[in-house]
Design an enzyme around this catalytic site. Sequence first.
Site, mmCIF file in Angstrom:
data_model
loop_
_atom_site.group_PDB
_atom_site.id
_atom_site.type_symbol
_atom_site.label_atom_id
_atom_site.label_comp_id
_atom_site.label_asym_id
_atom_site.label_seq_id
_atom_site.Cartn_x
_atom_site.Cartn_y
_atom_site.Cartn_z
ATOM 1 N N PRO A 93 0.735 -1.097 -0.037
ATOM 2 C CG PRO A 93 -0.572 -1.603 1.701
ATOM 3 C CD PRO A 93 0.550 -2.043 1.024
ATOM 4 C CD GLU A 120 1.118 -5.535 10.096
ATOM 5 O OE1 GLU A 120 1.238 -4.446 9.435
ATOM 6 O OE2 GLU A 120 0.108 -6.232 10.397
ATOM 7 N NE ARG A 162 -7.632 -5.330 -21.301
ATOM 8 C CZ ARG A 162 -7.585 -4.064 -21.762
ATOM 9 N NH1 ARG A 162 -6.809 -3.048 -21.509
ATOM 10 N NH2 ARG A 162 -8.787 -3.765 -22.664
ATOM 11 C CG ASP A 177 -8.595 -0.197 -22.970
ATOM 12 O OD1 ASP A 177 -9.856 -0.250 -23.304
ATOM 13 O OD2 ASP A 177 -7.759 -0.881 -22.681
HETATM 14 N N1 SAM Z 1 0.919 -2.947 7.211
HETATM 15 C C1 SAM Z 1 1.003 -2.671 5.965
HETATM 16 C C2 SAM Z 1 0.771 -1.107 5.413
HETATM 17 O O1 SAM Z 1 -0.158 -0.765 6.223
HETATM 18 O O2 SAM Z 1 1.279 -0.877 4.729
HETATM 19 C C3 SAM Z 1 -0.167 -3.448 5.289
HETATM 20 C C4 SAM Z 1 0.289 -4.953 5.263
HETATM 21 S S1 SAM Z 1 -0.962 -5.909 4.162
HETATM 22 C C5 SAM Z 1 -1.965 -6.573 5.490
HETATM 23 C C6 SAM Z 1 -0.097 -7.380 3.575
HETATM 24 C C7 SAM Z 1 0.186 -6.918 2.335
HETATM 25 O O3 SAM Z 1 -0.764 -6.940 1.345
HETATM 26 C C8 SAM Z 1 1.286 -6.052 1.826
HETATM 27 O O4 SAM Z 1 2.495 -6.226 2.128
HETATM 28 C C9 SAM Z 1 1.115 -6.202 0.443
HETATM 29 O O5 SAM Z 1 1.773 -7.049 -0.242
HETATM 30 C C10 SAM Z 1 -0.247 -6.600 0.148
HETATM 31 N N2 SAM Z 1 -1.277 -5.195 -0.044
HETATM 32 C C11 SAM Z 1 -2.348 -4.922 0.745
HETATM 33 N N3 SAM Z 1 -2.771 -3.753 0.380
HETATM 34 C C12 SAM Z 1 -2.152 -3.227 -1.000
HETATM 35 C C13 SAM Z 1 -2.290 -2.474 -1.824
HETATM 36 N N4 SAM Z 1 -3.257 -1.551 -1.840
HETATM 37 N N5 SAM Z 1 -1.374 -2.522 -3.160
HETATM 38 C C14 SAM Z 1 -0.611 -3.406 -3.342
HETATM 39 N N6 SAM Z 1 -0.541 -4.697 -2.251
HETATM 40 C C15 SAM Z 1 -1.219 -4.458 -1.204
#
Ligand code: SAM
Length: 273
Positions: A93, A120, A162, A177
């Site tokens: 994220p 995490e 794609r 698109d």
């Molecule tokens: N504690 C982290 C934070 O607040 O940034 C979130 C960890 S999340 C529970 C676990 C994993 O889900 C991340 O390490 C990532 O690989 C994936 N993930 C969660 N949200 C995402 C997003 N919006 N975009 C990409 N990957 C995401």
Amino acid sequence: MRVDIISIFPEYFAPLDVSLMGKARERGLLDVHVHQLRDWAHDVHRTVDDTPYGGGPGMVMKPEVWGDAIDAVVARGRASAGEGLPRMVVPTPSGRPFTQEVALEYAAEPWLLFAPARYEGIDSRVVAEYGTPLRADEVSIGDYVLAGGEAAVLVIVEAVGRLLPGVLGNARSVADDSFAPGAMANLLEGPVYTKPPVWRGHEVPQILLSGHHGRIARWRRDEALRRTLGKRPELVGRIGEESLDKDDRRVIEEFEERRSAASFRAGPEDMAD
Ligand code: SAM
């Protein structure tokens, strides 16, 4: 394109057997290899996580396990696909936003290696370690938090897949698109219709039945602009002045006039509250 994915849930990627991605794989346009991260764990319990330094809730994925997995997957890929190194993609994220522009950038790569995390996330030293050799790129698919990176990988692989030459039957649909570079840059695609011409009293816009290609193209552009002004006005602000013709400006002015008339009408009522 070769795609390697390392995950503790390899079964999550079954959707890549289906539909357009499945066909692309059958036709050899997309070569996907999914690996179980736990195969590189160092203990009998196949542990891939540990408690975070500094305390706090949740667990962090161990750097040694990820490092060994990445090294082995890269070595295997090089042995079968020849020289070169993959571009490493780490969903998180806190990464840069994944957009159509990034999808196009990835589509030009011959090899992508995905490292989706759970818990995490992955110990930060892993991205530091592979940042230069594998051009490790942290990307986010949106401002929300998923339980793991697998769903993000599916999104990215489909958006990139794609775009690969030969995957879509009609390459023009990519050019039309939403967000496509060129005429559609920073525009959402407008409404689309098919037969019948009237459904439950809703009519297809007459212009689309006219057979007049020039006017249809203009109507589509107007609708794309109106939709973008209504739903994502910040995108219209990014269109360069040089890319707007006089009809575009007319659509934008009409939209602004309608909006200020509506807020003027709403004003006195708001004040009465
Ligand atoms: N504690 C982290 C934070 O607040 O940034 C979130 C960890 S999340 C529970 C676990 C994993 O889900 C991340 O390490 C990532 O690989 C994936 N993930 C969660 N949200 C995402 C997003 N919006 N975009 C990409 N990957 C995401």
